[in-house]
Design a protein around this motif. Structure first.
Motif, PDB file in Angstrom:
ATOM      1  N   UNK A 200      45.415 -57.231 -85.405  1.00 47.96           N
ATOM      2  CA  UNK A 200      44.526 -56.202 -84.870  1.00 47.96           C
ATOM      3  C   UNK A 200      43.237 -56.219 -85.684  1.00 47.96           C
ATOM      4  N   UNK A 201      42.142 -56.522 -85.014  1.00 45.81           N
ATOM      5  CA  UNK A 201      40.834 -56.569 -85.665  1.00 45.81           C
ATOM      6  C   UNK A 201      40.187 -55.180 -85.554  1.00 45.81           C
ATOM      7  N   UNK A 207      32.320 -45.690 -87.403  1.00 40.56           N
ATOM      8  CA  UNK A 207      32.085 -45.495 -88.834  1.00 40.56           C
ATOM      9  C   UNK A 207      32.845 -44.271 -89.339  1.00 40.56           C
ATOM     10  N   UNK A 208      33.533 -44.438 -90.444  1.00 39.43           N
ATOM     11  CA  UNK A 208      34.293 -43.344 -91.026  1.00 39.43           C
ATOM     12  C   UNK A 208      35.714 -43.233 -90.513  1.00 39.43           C
ATOM     13  N   UNK A 209      36.087 -44.046 -89.516  1.00 39.50           N
ATOM     14  CA  UNK A 209      37.447 -43.983 -88.960  1.00 39.50           C
ATOM     15  C   UNK A 209      38.382 -44.893 -89.754  1.00 39.50           C
ATOM     16  N   UNK A 210      39.601 -44.442 -89.918  1.00 37.99           N
ATOM     17  CA  UNK A 210      40.599 -45.272 -90.576  1.00 37.99           C
ATOM     18  C   UNK A 210      41.051 -46.373 -89.618  1.00 37.99           C
ATOM     19  N   UNK A 211      41.287 -47.569 -90.129  1.00 36.02           N
ATOM     20  CA  UNK A 211      41.735 -48.674 -89.260  1.00 36.02           C
ATOM     21  C   UNK A 211      43.217 -48.568 -88.933  1.00 36.02           C
ATOM     22  N   UNK A 212      43.533 -47.707 -87.986  1.00 36.57           N
ATOM     23  CA  UNK A 212      44.908 -47.547 -87.524  1.00 36.57           C
ATOM     24  C   UNK A 212      44.910 -47.524 -85.998  1.00 36.57           C
ATOM     25  N   UNK A 213      46.068 -47.841 -85.416  1.00 35.17           N
ATOM     26  CA  UNK A 213      46.207 -47.783 -83.957  1.00 35.17           C
ATOM     27  C   UNK A 213      46.609 -46.372 -83.551  1.00 35.17           C
ATOM     28  N   UNK A 214      45.646 -45.594 -83.108  1.00 36.06           N
ATOM     29  CA  UNK A 214      45.911 -44.234 -82.654  1.00 36.06           C
ATOM     30  C   UNK A 214      46.427 -44.244 -81.220  1.00 36.06           C
ATOM     31  N   UNK A 215      46.817 -43.075 -80.751  1.00 38.15           N
ATOM     32  CA  UNK A 215      47.267 -42.956 -79.361  1.00 38.15           C
ATOM     33  C   UNK A 215      46.122 -43.321 -78.408  1.00 38.15           C
ATOM     34  N   UNK A 216      44.920 -42.849 -78.732  1.00 46.93           N
ATOM     35  CA  UNK A 216      43.766 -43.159 -77.875  1.00 46.93           C
ATOM     36  C   UNK A 216      43.478 -44.650 -77.861  1.00 46.93           C
ATOM     37  N   UNK A 217      43.627 -45.305 -79.019  1.00 50.84           N
ATOM     38  CA  UNK A 217      43.364 -46.741 -79.088  1.00 50.84           C
ATOM     39  C   UNK A 217      44.307 -47.523 -78.194  1.00 50.84           C
ATOM     40  N   UNK A 221      41.641 -46.275 -72.317  1.00 50.43           N
ATOM     41  CA  UNK A 221      40.666 -47.355 -72.176  1.00 50.43           C
ATOM     42  C   UNK A 221      39.247 -46.805 -72.212  1.00 50.43           C
ATOM     43  N   UNK A 222      38.374 -47.531 -72.896  1.00 54.42           N
ATOM     44  CA  UNK A 222      36.975 -47.147 -72.944  1.00 54.42           C
ATOM     45  C   UNK A 222      36.603 -46.238 -74.093  1.00 54.42           C
ATOM     46  N   UNK A 223      37.584 -45.759 -74.863  1.00 53.58           N
ATOM     47  CA  UNK A 223      37.277 -44.912 -76.009  1.00 53.58           C
ATOM     48  C   UNK A 223      36.788 -45.772 -77.173  1.00 53.58           C
ATOM     49  N   UNK A 224      36.038 -45.178 -78.108  1.00 51.95           N
ATOM     50  CA  UNK A 224      35.589 -45.951 -79.281  1.00 51.95           C
ATOM     51  C   UNK A 224      36.751 -46.533 -80.073  1.00 51.95           C
ATOM     52  N   UNK A 225      37.871 -45.817 -80.135  1.00 50.46           N
ATOM     53  CA  UNK A 225      39.030 -46.310 -80.876  1.00 50.46           C
ATOM     54  C   UNK A 225      39.658 -47.522 -80.187  1.00 50.46           C
ATOM     55  N   UNK A 226      39.681 -47.491 -78.849  1.00 53.09           N
ATOM     56  CA  UNK A 226      40.233 -48.633 -78.109  1.00 53.09           C
ATOM     57  C   UNK A 226      39.316 -49.841 -78.261  1.00 53.09           C
ATOM     58  N   UNK A 227      38.016 -49.611 -78.189  1.00 52.76           N
ATOM     59  CA  UNK A 227      37.069 -50.706 -78.321  1.00 52.76           C
ATOM     60  C   UNK A 227      37.044 -51.273 -79.733  1.00 52.76           C
ATOM     61  N   UNK A 228      37.391 -50.455 -80.717  1.00 52.69           N
ATOM     62  CA  UNK A 228      37.321 -50.876 -82.106  1.00 52.69           C
ATOM     63  C   UNK A 228      38.588 -51.471 -82.670  1.00 52.69           C
ATOM     64  N   UNK A 229      39.629 -51.585 -81.862  1.00 55.30           N
ATOM     65  CA  UNK A 229      40.894 -52.176 -82.326  1.00 55.30           C
ATOM     66  C   UNK A 229      41.263 -53.313 -81.386  1.00 55.30           C
ATOM     67  N   UNK A 230      40.783 -54.491 -81.693  1.00 58.26           N
ATOM     68  CA  UNK A 230      40.871 -55.638 -80.789  1.00 58.26           C
ATOM     69  C   UNK A 230      41.971 -56.593 -81.253  1.00 58.26           C
ATOM     70  N   UNK A 231      42.971 -56.857 -80.415  1.00 57.82           N
ATOM     71  CA  UNK A 231      44.006 -57.820 -80.795  1.00 57.82           C
ATOM     72  C   UNK A 231      43.490 -59.248 -80.733  1.00 57.82           C
ATOM     73  N   UNK A 232      43.849 -60.022 -81.737  1.00 61.52           N
ATOM     74  CA  UNK A 232      43.471 -61.440 -81.791  1.00 61.52           C
ATOM     75  C   UNK A 232      44.747 -62.256 -81.871  1.00 61.52           C
ATOM     76  N   UNK A 233      44.956 -63.120 -80.877  1.00 61.72           N
ATOM     77  CA  UNK A 233      46.189 -63.911 -80.835  1.00 61.72           C
ATOM     78  C   UNK A 233      45.879 -65.318 -80.331  1.00 61.72           C
ATOM     79  N   UNK A 234      46.282 -66.342 -81.069  1.00 66.50           N
ATOM     80  CA  UNK A 234      47.036 -66.264 -82.317  1.00 66.50           C
ATOM     81  C   UNK A 234      46.153 -65.838 -83.492  1.00 66.50           C
ATOM     82  N   UNK A 235      46.772 -65.151 -84.458  1.00 64.06           N
ATOM     83  CA  UNK A 235      46.039 -64.700 -85.630  1.00 64.06           C
ATOM     84  C   UNK A 235      45.565 -65.891 -86.456  1.00 64.06           C
TER      85      UNK A 235
END
Length: 339
Positions: A200-201, A207-217, A221-235
């Motif tokens: 998870x990238x 800015x100021x948000x902890x890097x965790x997968x929240x419910x909104x993330x 869809x379309x929330x800043x948290x969802x846009x800011x937690x991007x899966x990269x596969x393969x890592x």
């Protein structure tokens, strides 16, 4: 082959978006089997037990039920009924489903087996002053990141007490766990196969948000948290780190008696040590979800992922030969449609 797909039709407070999310997976799996010419029924699980009668006439139950009327703990009862009746079904057994959702139970079992789990404590009134910070406050018996938001990580005692009090009003049990800074990874498992690892990238988080997968993330869809937690596969990781992650994930999966398919979420600290955050039986199975993404990195398209999950379930119930025969398209494929 007669295939029944079980699902939760929802509760009174579910939004149309919630229902669409459930039906996306149900329709996707149904389309796969219908395209092969199999007889498909999509059956909602309610308290009237009509669903159970439909299951008894099926060759395979594809279990996408994550609760009954929105109550997650009742999914255990659905699986237990299928086990008791000897009906072939996809996914994990009732013990695994129940134990994994109850985070203190899962963490205790994992720790006793030597699987690395971040220190944690049940928030029963007061949390000890020497509990390590930062910490993350989460429901003790929910899944799918329920209850997690941008304020779930706390860095001081006052905020910790306030967050625990607020969470206790919403959930029966609350757990406090040490926050592990570092990279976050997902390891997917289908039968005996470990899929390519995903990371998870979080670099795009607000800015100021902890890097965790929240419910909104995960679900909005379309929330800043969802846009800011991007899966990269393969890592993009070293072979050595990949081996460490797979070793920890497989150990956790064995301890929790996982079968058929699942996902293990981990963090890696600054020393390179993996920590198991969650063991997820029966994770989201839409064609856009993490498991499908990892399957594509393996070379499986979505129908192949669904077919392989079904094959694992049938092989366990009836043997390899029977699984191949049941999954084979009928000799005279008709215009069978999913209903």
């Amino acid at each position: 082959m007669k295939v029944v797909i079980l699902y939760d039709p929802g509760a009174g407070d579910w939004t149309p978006e919630d229902i669409r999310g459930v039906m996306q997976a149900v329709d996707g799996v149904g389309d796969v089997f219908a395209a092969l010419g199999h007889d498909v029924r999509k059956v909602p699980v309610r308290h009237d037990y009509r669903w159970f009668q439909a299951c008894r006439r099926a060759d395979l139950v594809f279990n996408l039920c994550e609760g009954v009327h929105g109550v997650a703990q009742w999914e255990d009862h659905v699986v237990a009924a299928l086990e008791f009746a000897g009906i072939p079904f996809t996914g994990c057994g009732s013990w695994t489903m129940a134990a994994c959702r109850r985070k203190p139970v899962a963490n205790t079992l994992l720790m006793h087996a030597g699987v690395p789990v971040p220190p944690w404590v049940m928030a029963q009134g007061k949390v000890a002053d020497d509990f390590p910070l930062p910490a993350i406050v989460k429901p003790a018996a929910e899944d799918a990141s329920a209850g997690l938001d941008t304020a779930s990580v706390v860095t001081d005692r006052k905020t910790l007490r306030s967050k625990v009090a607020a969470m206790t009003e919403r959930f029966d049990e609350v757990m406090v766990q040490q926050y592990i800074p570092g990279r976050e990874f997902n390891v997917g498992i289908v039968g005996p196969r470990v899929l390519p690892i995903a990371e998870i990238d979080f670099t795009g988080m607000p800015e100021g948000s902890w890097p965790i997968l929240t419910y909104a993330a995960k679900w909005h869809a379309g929330t800043p948290e969802e846009a800011g937690s991007v899966p990269v596969c393969p890592a993009q990781i070293s072979q050595r780190l990949a081996e460490r992650l797979v070793k920890a994930a497989e150990a956790a999966w064995r301890v929790m008696q996982g079968k058929c398919y699942g996902r293990v979420d981990l963090r890696v600290d600054h020393t390179g040590r993996p920590w198991v955050l969650e063991v997820n039986p029966n994770p989201d199975l839409t064609d856009e979800a993490g498991l499908a993404r990892m399957a594509r990195a393996t070379g499986w398209d979505y129908p192949e992922l669904v077919r392989r999950i079904a094959e694992v379930a049938l092989r366990e119930a009836q043997g390899r030969k029977a699984a191949r025969e049941l999954l084979a398209p009928p000799r005279r494929p008709g215009a069978t449609r999913a209903t």
